[in-house]
Structures are given as C-alpha cells and as structure tokens.
Design a protein around this motif. Structure first.
Motif, PDB file in Angstrom:
ATOM      1  N   GLU A  18      -1.891  -2.052   8.022  1.00  0.00           N
ATOM      2  CA  GLU A  18      -0.864  -2.339   7.036  1.00  0.00           C
ATOM      3  C   GLU A  18      -1.447  -3.063   5.826  1.00  0.00           C
ATOM      4  O   GLU A  18      -1.089  -2.789   4.688  1.00  0.00           O
ATOM      5  CB  GLU A  18       0.270  -3.175   7.649  1.00  0.00           C
ATOM      6  N   LYS A  19      -2.341  -4.022   6.077  1.00  0.00           N
ATOM      7  CA  LYS A  19      -2.977  -4.747   4.976  1.00  0.00           C
ATOM      8  C   LYS A  19      -3.889  -3.827   4.181  1.00  0.00           C
ATOM      9  O   LYS A  19      -3.962  -3.917   2.960  1.00  0.00           O
ATOM     10  CB  LYS A  19      -3.737  -5.953   5.500  1.00  0.00           C
ATOM     11  N   ALA A  20      -4.597  -2.939   4.868  1.00  0.00           N
ATOM     12  CA  ALA A  20      -5.469  -1.976   4.188  1.00  0.00           C
ATOM     13  C   ALA A  20      -4.650  -1.052   3.298  1.00  0.00           C
ATOM     14  O   ALA A  20      -5.034  -0.764   2.162  1.00  0.00           O
ATOM     15  CB  ALA A  20      -6.264  -1.177   5.205  1.00  0.00           C
ATOM     16  N   GLU A  21      -3.517  -0.592   3.810  1.00  0.00           N
ATOM     17  CA  GLU A  21      -2.656   0.291   3.021  1.00  0.00           C
ATOM     18  C   GLU A  21      -2.058  -0.441   1.818  1.00  0.00           C
ATOM     19  O   GLU A  21      -1.947   0.134   0.741  1.00  0.00           O
ATOM     20  CB  GLU A  21      -1.569   0.889   3.899  1.00  0.00           C
ATOM     21  N   ALA A  22      -1.711  -1.700   1.985  1.00  0.00           N
ATOM     22  CA  ALA A  22      -1.182  -2.488   0.867  1.00  0.00           C
ATOM     23  C   ALA A  22      -2.249  -2.672  -0.205  1.00  0.00           C
ATOM     24  O   ALA A  22      -1.966  -2.554  -1.409  1.00  0.00           O
ATOM     25  CB  ALA A  22      -0.676  -3.847   1.361  1.00  0.00           C
ATOM     26  N   ASP A  23      -3.482  -2.953   0.201  1.00  0.00           N
ATOM     27  CA  ASP A  23      -4.587  -3.105  -0.744  1.00  0.00           C
ATOM     28  C   ASP A  23      -4.848  -1.783  -1.469  1.00  0.00           C
ATOM     29  O   ASP A  23      -5.055  -1.761  -2.680  1.00  0.00           O
ATOM     30  CB  ASP A  23      -5.849  -3.576  -0.031  1.00  0.00           C
ATOM     31  N   CYS A  24      -4.830  -0.690  -0.742  1.00  0.00           N
ATOM     32  CA  CYS A  24      -5.041   0.633  -1.323  1.00  0.00           C
ATOM     33  C   CYS A  24      -3.953   0.918  -2.368  1.00  0.00           C
ATOM     34  O   CYS A  24      -4.248   1.397  -3.473  1.00  0.00           O
ATOM     35  CB  CYS A  24      -5.034   1.690  -0.234  1.00  0.00           C
ATOM     36  N   HIS A  25      -2.724   0.600  -2.046  1.00  0.00           N
ATOM     37  CA  HIS A  25      -1.608   0.796  -2.983  1.00  0.00           C
ATOM     38  C   HIS A  25      -1.806  -0.053  -4.234  1.00  0.00           C
ATOM     39  O   HIS A  25      -1.608   0.417  -5.358  1.00  0.00           O
ATOM     40  CB  HIS A  25      -0.282   0.464  -2.296  1.00  0.00           C
ATOM     41  N   TRP A  26      -2.202  -1.313  -4.062  1.00  0.00           N
ATOM     42  CA  TRP A  26      -2.417  -2.204  -5.198  1.00  0.00           C
ATOM     43  C   TRP A  26      -3.536  -1.674  -6.094  1.00  0.00           C
ATOM     44  O   TRP A  26      -3.397  -1.616  -7.311  1.00  0.00           O
ATOM     45  CB  TRP A  26      -2.755  -3.613  -4.713  1.00  0.00           C
ATOM     46  N   ARG A  27      -4.660  -1.279  -5.495  1.00  0.00           N
ATOM     47  CA  ARG A  27      -5.785  -0.747  -6.277  1.00  0.00           C
ATOM     48  C   ARG A  27      -5.382   0.504  -7.045  1.00  0.00           C
ATOM     49  O   ARG A  27      -5.719   0.669  -8.212  1.00  0.00           O
ATOM     50  CB  ARG A  27      -6.977  -0.450  -5.372  1.00  0.00           C
TER      51      ARG A  27
END
Length: 76
Positions: A18-27
């Motif tokens: 979930e954190k990886a997906e949130a970071d990917c979305h932010w980037r």
C-alpha cells in the motif's frame, strides 16, 4: 521502479504494498505536474510502477530517487 527510456532503476523500497502504491501515485502525479517543463527541456518523461524485489537486488550504494530525478542534477 522507475523507467526513463531503456533504463530501469529502483526508486524507493517499502515493506507494505500500500505504501509502495501510494509513493508510485505521488511520483506519477509529480511527473504529470512537470510534464510540460520536461518536454520543453527535451527530457524523456519517467514512468513509475510497483515491483516486488529482494533485498539482495539493491545496489550497495542505493538511495531513494527524487520524484523527477533531475533534483540530483541529472535524469534517472
């Protein structure tokens, strides 16, 4: 993971997907905001995605990648 042209690099590492997906979305959103600037500078627009990796796959001197990569004075 991040891709620019034919080069792939590890952008950041998270234990939780979930954190990886949130970071990917932010980037991705940061790249979207600066896409006209990147095009005007004739830079290839980076693409981000989530991929499961092992700790052994990290390079010895690895560090997290800034969202646009150019914050280090160069693209990824």
């Amino acid at each position: 993971m991040a891709t620019q042209g034919k080069r792939n690099v590890i952008a950041n590492v998270y234990i939780l997907k979930e954190k990886a997906e949130a970071d990917c979305h932010w980037r991705t959103s940061q790249v979207r905001v600066y896409s006209s600037f990147l095009r005007s500078e004739q830079q290839i627009i980076p693409r981000y995605w989530v991929k499961k990796i092992k700790k052994a796959e990290l390079p010895k001197r690895w560090s997290p990648l800034p969202a646009l990569g150019i914050l280090r004075g160069k693209m990824i």
